[in-house]
Design a protein around this motif. Structure first.
Motif, mmCIF file in Angstrom:
data_model
loop_
_atom_site.group_PDB
_atom_site.id
_atom_site.type_symbol
_atom_site.label_atom_id
_atom_site.label_comp_id
_atom_site.label_asym_id
_atom_site.label_seq_id
_atom_site.Cartn_x
_atom_site.Cartn_y
_atom_site.Cartn_z
ATOM 1 N N ARG A 117 0.824 -1.210 0.000
ATOM 2 C CA ARG A 117 0.000 0.000 0.000
ATOM 3 C C ARG A 117 0.858 1.260 0.000
ATOM 4 N NH1 ARG A 117 -2.298 2.618 4.297
ATOM 5 N NH2 ARG A 117 -1.743 0.851 5.554
ATOM 6 N N ASN A 118 1.886 1.246 0.856
ATOM 7 C CA ASN A 118 2.735 2.436 0.919
ATOM 8 C C ASN A 118 3.527 2.658 -0.352
ATOM 9 O OD1 ASN A 118 2.745 3.912 3.646
ATOM 10 N ND2 ASN A 118 2.629 1.764 4.196
ATOM 11 N N MET A 119 3.954 1.569 -0.987
ATOM 12 C CA MET A 119 4.741 1.737 -2.201
ATOM 13 C C MET A 119 3.885 2.269 -3.336
ATOM 14 S SD MET A 119 7.413 -1.392 -2.245
ATOM 15 C CE MET A 119 8.233 -0.699 -3.632
ATOM 16 N N LEU A 120 2.632 1.825 -3.406
ATOM 17 C CA LEU A 120 1.788 2.193 -4.540
ATOM 18 C C LEU A 120 0.959 3.436 -4.289
ATOM 19 C CD1 LEU A 120 0.371 -1.347 -5.346
ATOM 20 C CD2 LEU A 120 2.293 -0.208 -6.441
ATOM 21 N N ALA A 121 1.012 3.941 -3.047
ATOM 22 C CA ALA A 121 0.043 4.955 -2.601
ATOM 23 C C ALA A 121 -0.208 6.065 -3.614
ATOM 24 C CB ALA A 121 0.499 5.561 -1.273
ATOM 25 N N TYR A 122 0.837 6.670 -4.173
ATOM 26 C CA TYR A 122 0.636 7.871 -5.011
ATOM 27 C C TYR A 122 1.077 7.645 -6.431
ATOM 28 C CZ TYR A 122 0.077 9.263 -0.268
ATOM 29 O OH TYR A 122 -0.331 9.299 1.035
ATOM 30 N N PHE B 184 8.263 4.375 -4.173
ATOM 31 C CA PHE B 184 8.173 5.346 -5.246
ATOM 32 C C PHE B 184 7.685 6.700 -4.753
ATOM 33 C CE2 PHE B 184 8.747 2.068 -8.344
ATOM 34 C CZ PHE B 184 8.168 0.940 -7.798
ATOM 35 N N GLY B 185 8.165 7.743 -5.414
ATOM 36 C CA GLY B 185 7.592 9.060 -5.189
ATOM 37 C C GLY B 185 6.245 9.119 -5.890
ATOM 38 N N PRO B 186 5.600 10.259 -5.873
ATOM 39 C CA PRO B 186 4.280 10.345 -6.485
ATOM 40 C C PRO B 186 4.364 10.449 -8.014
ATOM 41 C CG PRO B 186 4.918 12.472 -5.611
ATOM 42 C CD PRO B 186 6.024 11.530 -5.269
#
Lengths: 228, 376
Positions: free
Chosen positions: A80-85, B366-368
């Protein structure tokens, strides 16, 4: 006259083109090194029990799973944290990248009694009308290869992984967009039946790549939010 | 003595009346006409992006601005409200004065005081004109019927009286006032940062009652409940022009030459800052780089290790780094420009609190995705 105005602009464009960072996607494999840490190089995992291989699975299904992790339908803190944004477009690119990779196939079949295999075969190939359980083959294709882009194949996977997913759907720790067909099916199965199904499928030979979308029956036996 | 007792009695009576008669002090607010033209609605959409309303007022995967998102606070759980124009569950029955009341005075249509998890302590500075444009935008959305389940705050924080006391101590409604000694760009930056941007809400440490510690403005610190630290926005050494340019790029695209936004800031870039115009971002950077330096109120707890333990830890760290990190972040932690942030000298890595580094290693990645960096 035109040149006097456009020359500085031209120089500026040249300058920014060569100094701006590249946004090309041809190094996608390199960008996804973070995924390889768990899922293995190019999505072929070496620790299947925890982190499944993702290579060669159909792209629609992979995209749906990325979305499920992002929204918490499949709870997993790291995913979840890796894909969040990440944008939907990027998730689609990632899904397509892994769908193109050659699948990792588990060799070696788990031991199972004839009785178990018989029960598994009955449920997988025939289903149970009385309970409203369609045969697995009615959606996952006749040799369980899966159908692109949304329905995954079930062969070449570990029995533990298969039973864990059915168990998770039954208990609610894995879910899919409504109507959640797999949850509906899993809730009708007993623990024994889940094990039998997993053992039977894991004892089948790898059936090959998922079939093309044209092979989908005109109407699925059960409505499924995860299949468009 | 009798005078004292009588005086005390009168004071207590007055306080009780004040606490339990919330109708006092209500101003009459002007109802301006609702704009329905495309230009105002577009302006409102932009301002809503700048205010990052979507982040709190949307549950990921559900309709935008329909609310329902759970926000954990040290006082319990707050659920965000529905901003779509649904007459039953949203703002369908509101007018511009009601919206202005919420943004500027922190009160709902029925006069109820709102919880400052909705950062009206910052939003109070938004101009009436901008608020009206934002309202016009929200009224142009598709109505979504989504009832509010009610907040889950602990006693006594769930009482209006608690809010009245908090507001008396910590909230002063106010208009933004331009500083004529400063440039237009600085003033625009001040308006954005102190108002819509509400950067202070994370980047200023809070006290036990959840209010911002005004002596440490923008000094950074742990963000309550989130498990991340906000980095300080004030610098003991002011940013030079190159650093300012990199900061602008970081806010616009989520990545700069040596850094990447991660955690809650990645969300801010993703939902809000990437949509801002270049001039507005330049204004924000101009304002930030001129903030007066503020020390954080107290340094975080630090583990004490002996020299020998330290040597052993560094040796172990070196091995881990070589095996797992150096491929992308470089043998010397130099990273790769615009791709993998440099770790050597990175302010997140060298911060006194190790929260962010550990979080990044455990959960980061990853960044946004932004328009300027679509595939991080």
């Amino acid at each position: 006259m035109i040149l006097r105005h456009s020359l500085p602009a031209f120089v500026l464009i040249l300058f920014t083109t060569f100094t701006a960072p590249s946004t090309a996607a041809n190094d996608l494999g390199e960008r996804l090194q973070a995924c390889a840490a768990c899922h293995g190089e190019k999505g072929r995992s070496s620790s299947e029990a925890y982190y499944p291989s993702i290579a060669g699975k159909p792209s629609g299904y992979l995209f749906r799973q990325l979305e499920n992790f992002q929204t918490g339908r499949r709870p997993h803190a790291i995913m979840r944290n890796m894909l969040a944004y990440l944008s939907d477009d990027y998730l689609q690119d990632i899904a397509r990248y892994y769908a193109k990779q050659p699948a990792a196939v588990i060799t070696g079949k788990p031991e199972a009694s004839n009785e178990r295999l018989k029960l598994g075969r009955q449920l997988v190939m025939v289903g149970d009308d009385k309970r409203g359980l369609p045969a697995c083959t009615t959606c996952h294709a006749n040799a369980l290869q899966g159908i692109r882009p949304d329905i995954p194949g079930l062969t070449g996977l570990r029995a533990e992984y298969l039973s864990a997913q059915l168990g998770a759907w039954q208990v609610g720790t894995r879910s899919a967009p409504q109507p959640d067909c797999m949850a509906e099916i899993a809730k009708k199965l007993s623990g024994d039946e889940i094990q039998a199904i997993a053992l039977y499928i894991a004892n089948q030979d790898y059936a090959g790549k998922p079939l093309r979308g044209a092979s989908l029956p005109p109407a699925l036996p059960i409505s499924c939010g995860a299949v468009q | 003595m009798r005078v004292l007792v009588t005086g005390l009695g009168v004071a207590m009576l007055a306080a009780t009346l004040w606490l339990f008669s919330p109708a006092w002090g209500e101003e009459e607010l002007e109802v301006t006409p609702l704009a329905t033209d495309a230009v105002t609605i577009e302006k409102g959409r932009y301002l809503a992006r700048a205010g990052n309303c979507i982040a709190c007022h949307t549950v990921p995967g559900e309709a935008e601005y329909s609310g329902g998102r759970s926000i954990e606070t040290p006082f319990g759980e707050i659920i965000s409200t529905n901003l779509t124009p649904d007459p039953e569950t949203g703002l369908g029955n509101w007018n511009t004065a009601d919206f202005w009341r919420a943004l500027h005075l922190g009160r709902s249509k029925d006069g109820r005081r709102l919880y400052p998890a909705f950062p009206y302590t910052s939003y109070t500075r938004i101009t009436r004109e901008d608020a009206d444009a934002m309202f016009a935008y929200f009224q142009s959305l598709e109505p979504v019927n989504k009832p509010h389940p009610g907040h889950a705050l602990r006693f006594p924080y769930n009482m209006q009286q608690a809010l009245m006391i908090w507001r008396a101590l910590y909230f002063e409604p106010g208009q933004f006032e331009a500083d004529n000694n400063r440039s237009k760009l600085w003033n625009r930056g001040a308006y954005l940062v102190e108002g819509l941007g509400h950067c202070k809400a994370c980047h200023t440490p809070r006290n036990a009652l959840g209010a911002l510690q005004s002596a440490s403005e923008y000094a950074g610190g742990p963000i309550p409940m989130q498990g991340w630290d906000a980095l300080p926005l004030t610098y003991s050494k002011p940013l030079d022009d190159d650093e300012a340019k990199q900061l602008l790029r970081l806010l616009k695209t989520g990545v700069s030459r040596d850094a990447v936004t991660t955690g809650p800031m990645a969300e801010v870039v993703f939902h809000s800052l990437q949509y801002l115009e270049h001039d507005d971002l330049a204004a924000i950077v101009t304002y930030i780089r001129q903030l007066p330096y503020a020390e954080p109120p107290e340094p975080p707890a630090q583990y004490r290790v002996t020299d020998q333990q330290r040597k052993r830890l560094i040796k172990q760290g070196k091995q881990v780094y070589k095996q797992y990190c150096s491929d992308c972040h470089g043998e010397k932690g130099q990273g790769e420009a615009y791709k993998h942030p440099s770790l050597a000298g990175n302010s997140l890595v060298t911060a006194a609190s190790t929260t962010n580094v550990i979080r990044s290693v455990l959960y980061g990645g990853f960044g946004p995705s932004t328009q300027g960096n679509p595939q991080p």
